[in-house]
Design a protein around this motif. Structure first.
Motif, PDB file in Angstrom:
ATOM      1  N   ASN A 177       0.886  -1.170   0.000  1.00 32.50           N
ATOM      2  CA  ASN A 177       0.000   0.000   0.000  1.00 32.50           C
ATOM      3  C   ASN A 177       0.921   1.215   0.000  1.00 32.50           C
ATOM      4  O   ASN A 177       1.610   1.481   0.993  1.00 32.50           O
ATOM      5  CB  ASN A 177      -0.903  -0.005   1.245  1.00 32.50           C
ATOM      6  N   LEU A 183      -4.704  11.038  -0.388  1.00 30.94           N
ATOM      7  CA  LEU A 183      -5.173  10.580   0.928  1.00 30.94           C
ATOM      8  C   LEU A 183      -4.265  11.114   2.029  1.00 30.94           C
ATOM      9  O   LEU A 183      -4.731  11.479   3.113  1.00 30.94           O
ATOM     10  CB  LEU A 183      -5.238   9.054   0.975  1.00 30.94           C
ATOM     11  N   HIS A 187      -5.699  13.538   4.940  1.00 30.66           N
ATOM     12  CA  HIS A 187      -5.546  13.190   6.355  1.00 30.66           C
ATOM     13  C   HIS A 187      -4.215  13.705   6.875  1.00 30.66           C
ATOM     14  O   HIS A 187      -3.494  12.991   7.566  1.00 30.66           O
ATOM     15  CB  HIS A 187      -5.649  11.672   6.533  1.00 30.66           C
ATOM     16  N   TYR A 189      -3.396  15.560   9.161  1.00 27.73           N
ATOM     17  CA  TYR A 189      -3.196  15.559  10.623  1.00 27.73           C
ATOM     18  C   TYR A 189      -2.476  14.290  11.100  1.00 27.73           C
ATOM     19  O   TYR A 189      -1.872  14.281  12.157  1.00 27.73           O
ATOM     20  CB  TYR A 189      -4.553  15.690  11.334  1.00 27.73           C
ATOM     21  N   LEU A 190      -2.540  13.238  10.299  1.00 32.51           N
ATOM     22  CA  LEU A 190      -1.863  11.990  10.682  1.00 32.51           C
ATOM     23  C   LEU A 190      -0.349  12.104  10.531  1.00 32.51           C
ATOM     24  O   LEU A 190       0.392  11.269  11.022  1.00 32.51           O
ATOM     25  CB  LEU A 190      -2.353  10.824   9.809  1.00 32.51           C
ATOM     26  N   ARG A 249     -10.643   3.034  -7.512  1.00 33.09           N
ATOM     27  CA  ARG A 249     -11.824   2.889  -6.658  1.00 33.09           C
ATOM     28  C   ARG A 249     -12.966   3.676  -7.296  1.00 33.09           C
ATOM     29  O   ARG A 249     -12.750   4.612  -8.061  1.00 33.09           O
ATOM     30  CB  ARG A 249     -11.523   3.384  -5.234  1.00 33.09           C
ATOM     31  N   HIS A 311      -8.196  -3.711  -1.650  1.00 31.85           N
ATOM     32  CA  HIS A 311      -8.002  -2.787  -0.536  1.00 31.85           C
ATOM     33  C   HIS A 311      -9.397  -2.557   0.021  1.00 31.85           C
ATOM     34  O   HIS A 311     -10.198  -1.845  -0.577  1.00 31.85           O
ATOM     35  CB  HIS A 311      -7.370  -1.483  -1.057  1.00 31.85           C
ATOM     36  N   TYR A 314     -11.921   1.004   5.046  1.00 32.78           N
ATOM     37  CA  TYR A 314     -11.104   1.392   6.205  1.00 32.78           C
ATOM     38  C   TYR A 314     -11.884   1.343   7.528  1.00 32.78           C
ATOM     39  O   TYR A 314     -11.380   0.817   8.514  1.00 32.78           O
ATOM     40  CB  TYR A 314     -10.533   2.805   5.973  1.00 32.78           C
ATOM     41  N   ASP A 356      -4.421  -4.936   1.153  1.00 31.97           N
ATOM     42  CA  ASP A 356      -4.681  -4.260   2.418  1.00 31.97           C
ATOM     43  C   ASP A 356      -6.138  -4.523   2.751  1.00 31.97           C
ATOM     44  O   ASP A 356      -7.033  -3.958   2.125  1.00 31.97           O
ATOM     45  CB  ASP A 356      -4.392  -2.765   2.246  1.00 31.97           C
ATOM     46  N   ASN A 358      -7.495  -4.049   5.722  1.00 32.73           N
ATOM     47  CA  ASN A 358      -7.941  -3.176   6.803  1.00 32.73           C
ATOM     48  C   ASN A 358      -8.602  -3.938   7.947  1.00 32.73           C
ATOM     49  O   ASN A 358      -9.605  -3.485   8.513  1.00 32.73           O
ATOM     50  CB  ASN A 358      -8.873  -2.080   6.257  1.00 32.73           C
ATOM     51  N   ASP A 545       3.051   4.761   4.423  1.00 29.87           N
ATOM     52  CA  ASP A 545       2.659   4.532   5.816  1.00 29.87           C
ATOM     53  C   ASP A 545       2.379   3.044   6.056  1.00 29.87           C
ATOM     54  O   ASP A 545       1.876   2.669   7.105  1.00 29.87           O
ATOM     55  CB  ASP A 545       1.447   5.397   6.200  1.00 29.87           C
TER      56      ASP A 545
HETATM   57  O1  KL2 Z   1      -6.015   2.118   6.656  1.00 31.63           O
HETATM   58  V1  KL2 Z   1      -5.478   2.567   5.002  1.00 31.63           V
HETATM   59  O2  KL2 Z   1      -5.711   4.370   5.258  1.00 31.63           O
HETATM   60  O3  KL2 Z   1      -5.374   0.892   4.387  1.00 31.63           O
HETATM   61  O4  KL2 Z   1      -3.676   2.773   5.252  1.00 31.63           O
HETATM   62  O5  KL2 Z   1      -7.117   2.655   4.029  1.00 31.63           O
HETATM   63  C1  KL2 Z   1      -7.721   3.887   4.159  1.00 31.63           C
HETATM   64  C2  KL2 Z   1      -7.051   4.695   5.234  1.00 31.63           C
HETATM   65  C3  KL2 Z   1      -7.545   4.732   2.937  1.00 31.63           C
HETATM   66  C4  KL2 Z   1      -8.604   4.527   1.895  1.00 31.63           C
HETATM   67  O6  KL2 Z   1      -9.857   4.793   2.406  1.00 31.63           O
HETATM   68  O7  KL2 Z   1      -7.552   6.064   3.388  1.00 31.63           O
HETATM   69  C5  KL2 Z   1      -7.257   6.104   4.774  1.00 31.63           C
HETATM   70  N1  KL2 Z   1      -8.750   8.234   9.150  1.00 31.63           N
HETATM   71  C6  KL2 Z   1      -7.573   7.774   8.784  1.00 31.63           C
HETATM   72  N2  KL2 Z   1      -7.319   7.219   7.573  1.00 31.63           N
HETATM   73  C7  KL2 Z   1      -8.335   7.155   6.731  1.00 31.63           C
HETATM   74  C8  KL2 Z   1      -9.625   7.625   7.045  1.00 31.63           C
HETATM   75  C9  KL2 Z   1      -9.810   8.180   8.325  1.00 31.63           C
HETATM   76  N3  KL2 Z   1     -10.996   8.634   8.709  1.00 31.63           N
HETATM   77  N4  KL2 Z   1     -10.423   7.394   5.982  1.00 31.63           N
HETATM   78  C10 KL2 Z   1      -9.662   6.825   5.046  1.00 31.63           C
HETATM   79  N5  KL2 Z   1      -8.399   6.678   5.494  1.00 31.63           N
END
Ligand code: KL2
Length: 562
Positions: A177, A183, A187, A189-190, A249, A311, A314, A356, A358, A545
């Motif tokens: 991944n 993305l 996100h 803030y991560l 997607r 994938h 999430y 992935d 999840n 990540d």
């Molecule tokens: O967990 V990932 O990252 O496999 O590394 O799959 C999802 C998340 C990806 C596709 O939807 O985007 C990330 N908070 C954190 N990460 C998120 C969020 C969220 N609310 N939504 C999607 N992802």
């Protein structure tokens, strides 16, 4: 240029050259270390030299862009390439590598930390301090050598083959991944504590491509490949002889799956780009997708394998959605991997299902995949026992005509009654054009379902297709016809858990499942405590990540029947 930005440039450029050197010379440690000792201008020139090679060309341009954007003294550009060529030539030509090139980095005046091999595997206080010092003093640099020590290809059994023979083909698969840039930005803030430079797509792309390239896999499955980065990303792979399938997607999502395979080794016999989004069905209203490829060996057409990647959703709370998505994906895999019915049941091709998911090891969907059955009836949406909001006996509506054994009802009927093309497709999912003709539509079977035995109390439908053979819908339990195993065990011999990504904590969400094929090696993952000693990913070694996962498999060559 300040000392710190200069040293950072050295660090970045050095790791960039490492890409190029590794690509160019097949994984030599030697040139990289030489590289650390030379001046940045020489480093730039050595990168430019690598333009001679088509793969580094696409890659190195990004490094050069970065280097130029950080520091561009005109004098650097005047240097003669020839000087660097002869310098590297000495290095490559050296037999005794340690004398010439294996020199520890200077630890006091530069930001490069050198650790003795083995130091990372043993997560001592000293190593942690080292990493901490490297992070706090000099940003997110970590020594790639320490990463590589834990990321070894480990054999499952000593006697297993690791190279091709007349009887077996060794299939090396990598799944990664790669973190779509959009993305990351959505996100952001991560990634607040990260060095900004490693969040740059060009840098991450180069690191990701480097790691993929070093694995030298025959089949590569990537998740979170952003559509508008695709053509640029695949260029070096095309130059190396890979072909690919891409599936974005659905709806507004901008990333998707990329499956690359070596076209000099494989022929693509069939594929499906599966949309797990199904209009009007609440549990399938997410935009996740899958790719399934049926490949044969170019030099042995009877030898075939199915590789699938996905994938999944999430949302950590919705294991029910991931279970329904898995049911659809398995139904499509079943359709493509089916060979024939035998006295002992259906026969399938070897299958590798990776990506992935999840979801964490040993949770519901994991159990479903590896144990072959899971009762969802009465469970909560996370598929744990629950007092409220529990699931009925119906996960997906029977109008999709996918049985509780993850088979397309239409296909099963045609196979058992030996009629029709045996093809069916999910709504929206893409099949090769020529395969569309003759497909049955899903709705044609709704009547058939309605005519059959429905248990008034539970709503479970049981249909006898041929005498003594029946299928079920809405029984509250899902099964599937494969014996799936996971390449990774997720816990090592000392009871320590492994991880593939960091989400608040280090966890495993990426898997390689396989059926009807023997794994030989795995690309070993770090334990959680080893992960904790790494600077946060993405960093200057890992471009995503997630950590990538990989395995080699032994594919017995089938002799063609004359
Ligand atoms: O967990 V990932 O990252 O496999 O590394 O799959 C999802 C998340 C990806 C596709 O939807 O985007 C990330 N908070 C954190 N990460 C998120 C969020 C969220 N609310 N939504 C999607 N992802």
């Amino acid at each position: 240029m300040s000392v710190s930005s200069k040293t950072r440039l050295v660090t970045i450029t050095a790791s960039l050259l490492n890409v190029a050197c590794n690509l160019h010379t097949a994984k030599f440690l030697l040139p990289r270390k030489i590289f650390y000792m030379v001046e940045p201008l020489w480093q730039r020139l050595s990168l430019e030299n690598l333009y001679l090679n088509p793969f580094p060309e696409a890659l190195v341009s990004d490094y050069l862009d970065l280097a130029i954007s950080m520091d561009n003294p005109a004098s650097h550009q005047k240097c003669m390439k020839a000087k660097m060529e002869s310098y590297l030539g000495t290095c490559y030509g050296q037999n005794n590598t340690t004398t010439m090139c294996d020199v520890p980095f200077h630890t006091t005046s530069s930001n490069l930390v050198y650790c003795q091999p083995g130091a990372f595997a043993d997560v001592t206080h000293g190593v942690k301090t080292n990493v901490h010092a490297a992070e706090t003093k000099h940003g997110n640099y970590i020594d790639k050598e320490r990463y590589k020590i834990i990321r070894k290809w480990k054999r499952f059994g000593k006697n297993r083959l690791t190279s091709n023979t007349e009887d077996s083909f060794i299939l090396k698969l990598l799944s990664f991944n790669i973190l779509a840039q959009n993305l990351l930005e959505d996100h952001s803030y991560l990634y607040q504590g990260h060095n900004k430079k490693v969040l740059n797509w060009k840098i991450r792309k180069s690191l990701v491509i480097q790691e993929i390239h070093e694995a030298d896999a025959n089949v590569i499955c990537l998740q979170e490949m952003q559509e508008d980065h695709l053509l640029d990303f695949v260029t070096p792979f095309k130059q190396l002889g890979y072909e690919y399938l891409y599936k974005k997607r659905t709806n507004d999502k901008r990333d998707g799956l990329l499956l690359l395979y070596r076209s000099n080794q494989f022929v693509l016999l069939d594929y499906a780009k599966v949309e797990l989004y199904q209009a009007g069905i609440e549990i399938l209203n997410r935009d996740n997708v899958g790719i399934i490829a049926k490949l044969s060996l170019r030099d042995s057409p009877e030898t075939q394998v199915v590789v699938a990647t996905t994938h999944l959703l999430y949302n950590p709370r919705r294991n029910d959605v991931r279970l329904a998505q898995t049911q659809l994906l398995l139904a499509e895999i079943e359709r493509i991997a089916f060979v024939e019915n035998t006295m002992t049941g259906p026969k399938y091709l070897p299958i590798i299902l990776t990506g992935d998911f999840n979801l964490e090891p040993f949770t519901a969907v994991y159990k479903f995949l590896t144990e072959g059955s899971f009762e969802y009836y009465g469970k909560g949406r996370n598929l744990e026992p629950s007092q409220y909001n529990f699931l009925s006996n119906s996960l997906i509506p029977s109008r999709l005509c996918i049985t509780d054994n993850c088979q397309h009802f239409n296909i099963l009927t045609q196979r058992l009654q030996r009629e029709g093309t045996g093809k069916v497709m999910l709504e929206n999912s893409e099949l090769p054009l020529q395969k569309r003709d003759g497909n049955m539509t899903l709705s044609s079977d709704v009547n058939m379902l309605q005519q059959n035995s429905v248990n008034i109390n539970t709503g479970c439908t049981q249909i006898e297709i041929v005498k003594g053979y029946s299928v079920r819908f809405s029984s509250g339990t899902l099964t599937h016809p494969f014996k799936m195993h996971s390449v990774y065990r997720h816990i090592n011999a000392h009871g320590e858990r492994e991880a593939t990504t960091h989400q608040d904590k280090w966890i495993t969400v990426d898997y390689i499942f396989y059926s009807n094929i023997q794994p030989i090696e795995k690309y070993a993952l770090p334990t959680i405590s080893q992960c904790a000693a790494l600077p946060k990913i993405p960093n200057f070694v890992v471009g995503s990540d997630h950590l990538c996962i990989g395995a080699t498999f032994q594919l017995p060559r089938k002799k063609s029947v004359l």
